[in-house]
Design an enzyme around this catalytic site. Structure first.
Site, PDB file in Angstrom:
ATOM      1  N   SER A 161      25.338   1.093  40.053  1.00 40.14           N
ATOM      2  CA  SER A 161      25.503   2.073  41.119  1.00 40.14           C
ATOM      3  C   SER A 161      26.541   1.588  42.121  1.00 40.14           C
ATOM      4  CB  SER A 161      24.156   2.240  41.825  1.00 40.14           C
ATOM      5  OG  SER A 161      24.332   2.913  43.043  1.00 40.14           O
TER       6      SER A 161
ATOM      7  N   TYR B 245      16.641  -1.667  46.255  1.00 36.15           N
ATOM      8  CA  TYR B 245      17.104  -0.954  45.054  1.00 36.15           C
ATOM      9  C   TYR B 245      18.491  -1.452  44.647  1.00 36.15           C
ATOM     10  CZ  TYR B 245      19.478   2.625  42.330  1.00 36.15           C
ATOM     11  OH  TYR B 245      20.235   3.270  41.369  1.00 36.15           O
TER      12      TYR B 245
ATOM     13  N   LYS C 144      20.081  -3.724  41.194  1.00 37.89           N
ATOM     14  CA  LYS C 144      21.264  -3.429  40.373  1.00 37.89           C
ATOM     15  C   LYS C 144      22.227  -4.615  40.393  1.00 37.89           C
ATOM     16  CE  LYS C 144      20.165   0.746  39.052  1.00 37.89           C
ATOM     17  NZ  LYS C 144      19.770   0.960  37.651  1.00 37.89           N
TER      18      LYS C 144
HETATM   19  P1  NAD Z   1      15.332   9.233  36.466  1.00 41.15           P
HETATM   20  O1  NAD Z   1      14.209   8.704  37.254  1.00 41.15           O
HETATM   21  O2  NAD Z   1      15.440  10.695  36.257  1.00 41.15           O
HETATM   22  O3  NAD Z   1      15.369   8.535  35.028  1.00 41.15           O
HETATM   23  C1  NAD Z   1      14.917   7.214  34.809  1.00 41.15           C
HETATM   24  C2  NAD Z   1      14.009   7.251  33.599  1.00 41.15           C
HETATM   25  O4  NAD Z   1      13.542   5.918  33.322  1.00 41.15           O
HETATM   26  C3  NAD Z   1      12.755   8.115  33.814  1.00 41.15           C
HETATM   27  O5  NAD Z   1      12.612   8.991  32.717  1.00 41.15           O
HETATM   28  C4  NAD Z   1      11.613   7.118  33.895  1.00 41.15           C
HETATM   29  O6  NAD Z   1      10.402   7.646  33.396  1.00 41.15           O
HETATM   30  C5  NAD Z   1      12.155   5.972  33.039  1.00 41.15           C
HETATM   31  N1  NAD Z   1      11.599   4.646  33.362  1.00 41.15           N
HETATM   32  C6  NAD Z   1      11.514   4.044  34.574  1.00 41.15           C
HETATM   33  N2  NAD Z   1      10.987   2.824  34.448  1.00 41.15           N
HETATM   34  C7  NAD Z   1      10.733   2.628  33.120  1.00 41.15           C
HETATM   35  C8  NAD Z   1      10.192   1.560  32.364  1.00 41.15           C
HETATM   36  N3  NAD Z   1       9.783   0.433  32.948  1.00 41.15           N
HETATM   37  N4  NAD Z   1      10.086   1.703  31.028  1.00 41.15           N
HETATM   38  C9  NAD Z   1      10.492   2.842  30.410  1.00 41.15           C
HETATM   39  N5  NAD Z   1      11.014   3.886  31.087  1.00 41.15           N
HETATM   40  C10 NAD Z   1      11.133   3.781  32.417  1.00 41.15           C
HETATM   41  O7  NAD Z   1      16.690   8.661  37.116  1.00 41.15           O
HETATM   42  P2  NAD Z   1      18.208   9.043  36.814  1.00 41.15           P
HETATM   43  O8  NAD Z   1      18.746   9.725  38.006  1.00 41.15           O
HETATM   44  O9  NAD Z   1      18.335   9.677  35.496  1.00 41.15           O
HETATM   45  O10 NAD Z   1      18.841   7.584  36.794  1.00 41.15           O
HETATM   46  C11 NAD Z   1      19.047   6.860  35.593  1.00 41.15           C
HETATM   47  C12 NAD Z   1      19.599   5.482  35.929  1.00 41.15           C
HETATM   48  O11 NAD Z   1      20.821   5.625  36.650  1.00 41.15           O
HETATM   49  C13 NAD Z   1      18.683   4.641  36.806  1.00 41.15           C
HETATM   50  O12 NAD Z   1      18.758   3.298  36.361  1.00 41.15           O
HETATM   51  C14 NAD Z   1      19.291   4.786  38.178  1.00 41.15           C
HETATM   52  O13 NAD Z   1      19.021   3.671  38.992  1.00 41.15           O
HETATM   53  C15 NAD Z   1      20.774   4.880  37.845  1.00 41.15           C
HETATM   54  N6  NAD Z   1      21.536   5.559  38.884  1.00 41.15           N
HETATM   55  C16 NAD Z   1      21.187   6.833  39.265  1.00 41.15           C
HETATM   56  C17 NAD Z   1      21.889   7.476  40.278  1.00 41.15           C
HETATM   57  C18 NAD Z   1      21.503   8.865  40.737  1.00 41.15           C
HETATM   58  O14 NAD Z   1      21.974   9.287  41.781  1.00 41.15           O
HETATM   59  N7  NAD Z   1      20.705   9.610  39.996  1.00 41.15           N
HETATM   60  C19 NAD Z   1      22.975   6.828  40.889  1.00 41.15           C
HETATM   61  C20 NAD Z   1      23.314   5.540  40.470  1.00 41.15           C
HETATM   62  C21 NAD Z   1      22.593   4.922  39.463  1.00 41.15           C
END
Ligand code: NAD
Ligand code: UDP
Length: 348
Positions: free
Chosen positions: A126, A150, A154
């Protein structure tokens, strides 16, 4: 021969869009998700839209043996690692949960990958890893300085992955790690079908889902956090990126890892952003123009921890991954609205 990608967190917002694009690009897809923040319905719809099937395992990535079973059953070529917790506020309240899930979870995943000799990995990082910098356009070489738990999970995972890759030089007889760390700016939007999208639990923290829920009448009023920033209209500036563009960057990263470019292995970070900033008021105005809906909003104090302005320099991703965004702010607003209108209760 089949090219099989394991997608951790594949039922989530970004992961489900990635599964869709991977299937459409001809990859085989295996999903591991514990459904902590998602519903299986997203993957059901991905399979309906594409007319293709994927394999799903309800497994927590911290469960070594269950994860090892998945690697034993499926012949996996590469991993895209989305699984993680992502709410900044919650990470300040429950830091142990965040470090355990995001950092320990990645340690277990990479352990199982090493045991299975699967060494191609794309990691969801991120722009929050940059912390506050002097320049507002972020290049990958800026120092890392995350300012909340958080962001630190990362940053820590990035360090672990770089150390893992560096350790290859001490074990020249083994196949090297090939790792792409993708630093996302602000993903918004939804697939153009309106069938999959972001389905936040409770009241959203992020701007775009908040805007759509106000426009549809689920929430009364948006608070614009700060109108006295040193920006042209006084509101905060971010780099918004359409989720479909974002996940296409992951496919480009897989292609690079499997090409000559990474023949000798390595761990490299890439910004995924549009390369231009957009203010909160611009988001509201574009949304109103595209949807014909009014967004009721008021000016409110700055939110603690927010920076005035930052956006990506995505030149490295263009040069080395041959990737750039194709969609604009109007597309992001229209597709978010299409998802919201067709699914007022999300996946419920
Ligand atoms: P999200 O919460 O929709 O998806 C994350 C998924 O991971 C979920 O389906 C959750 O059930 C699963 N999960 C969490 N912990 C787990 C575990 N221990 N074992 C198995 N599954 C697990 O989030 P997203 O927005 O799709 O984000 C995906 C990734 O991208 C994350 O790592 C997040 O930190 C990163 N990210 C997201 C954003 C954003 O703005 N959405 C920005 C930067 C980085
Ligand atoms: N923002 C806002 N009101 C909200 C949510 C967000 O004004 O209800 C602003 C926030 O201050 C920032 C921008 O919108 O300038 C994007 O915030 P978001 O939480 O979506 O992403 P962040 O960049 O903080 O990760």
């Amino acid at each position: 021969m089949a090219n099989t990608i394991l997608v951790t967190g594949g039922a989530g917002y970004i992961g489900s869009h990635a599964c869709l694009e991977l299937l459409q690009a001809g990859y085989q897809v295996v999903v591991v998700d514990n459904l902590a923040n998602s519903k299986l319905e997203s993957l059901k719809r991905v399979q309906e839209i594409t007319g293709k099937s994927l394999a799903f395992y309800q497994v927590d990535i911290r469960d070594h043996d269950a994860l090892a079973d998945v690697f034993a059953k499926e012949s996996i070529n590469a991993v895209i690692h989305f699984a993680g917790l992502k709410a900044v506020g919650e990470s300040c309240e429950q830091p142990q949960m965040y470090y355990h899930n995001n950092v320990y979870g990645t340690l277990v995943l990479t352990q199982v990958m090493a045991e299975s000799n699967v060494k191609q990995l794309v990691f969801s990082s991120s722009a929050t890893v940059y912390g506050a910098a002097e320049q507002v356009q972020y290049t990958e070489d800026l120092p890392i300085g995350a300012i909340n738990p958080y962001g630190r999970t990362k940053a820590m995972v990035e360090d672990i992955l770089r150390d893992l890759s560096a350790s290859d030089s001490l074990k020249p007889s083994q196949s090297p790690w090939k790792i792409a760390v993708l630093r996302y700016f602000n993903p918004i939007g939804a697939h153009e079908s309106g069938r999959i999208g972001e389905d936040p639990n409770g009241i959203p923290n992020n701007l775009m889902p908040y805007v759509t829920q106000v426009a549809i009448g689920k929430l009364a009023q948006l608070s614009v956090f700060g109108d006295d920033y040193p920006t042209p209209d006084g509101t905060g500036i971010r780099d918004y990126i359409h989720v479909v563009d974002l996940v296409k960057g992951h496919i480009k990263a897989i292609e690079a890892l499997q090409s000559e470019k990474f023949a000798d292995g390595g761990c490299k970070a890439y910004n995924l952003g549009a390369g231009k900033g957009c203010s909160v008021l611009e988001i509201i105005n574009t949304f109103e123009k595209v949807t014909g809906r009014k967004v009721n909003y008021k000016m409110a104090p700055r939110r603690a921890g927010d920076l005035a302005e930052y956006f990506a320099d995505p030149a490295l991703a263009l040069r080395e991954l041959n990737w750039k965004v194709e969609k604009n702010l109007e597309d992001m607003a229209a597709d978010t609205w299409n998802w919201q209108v067709n699914n007022p209760q999300g996946y419920n």
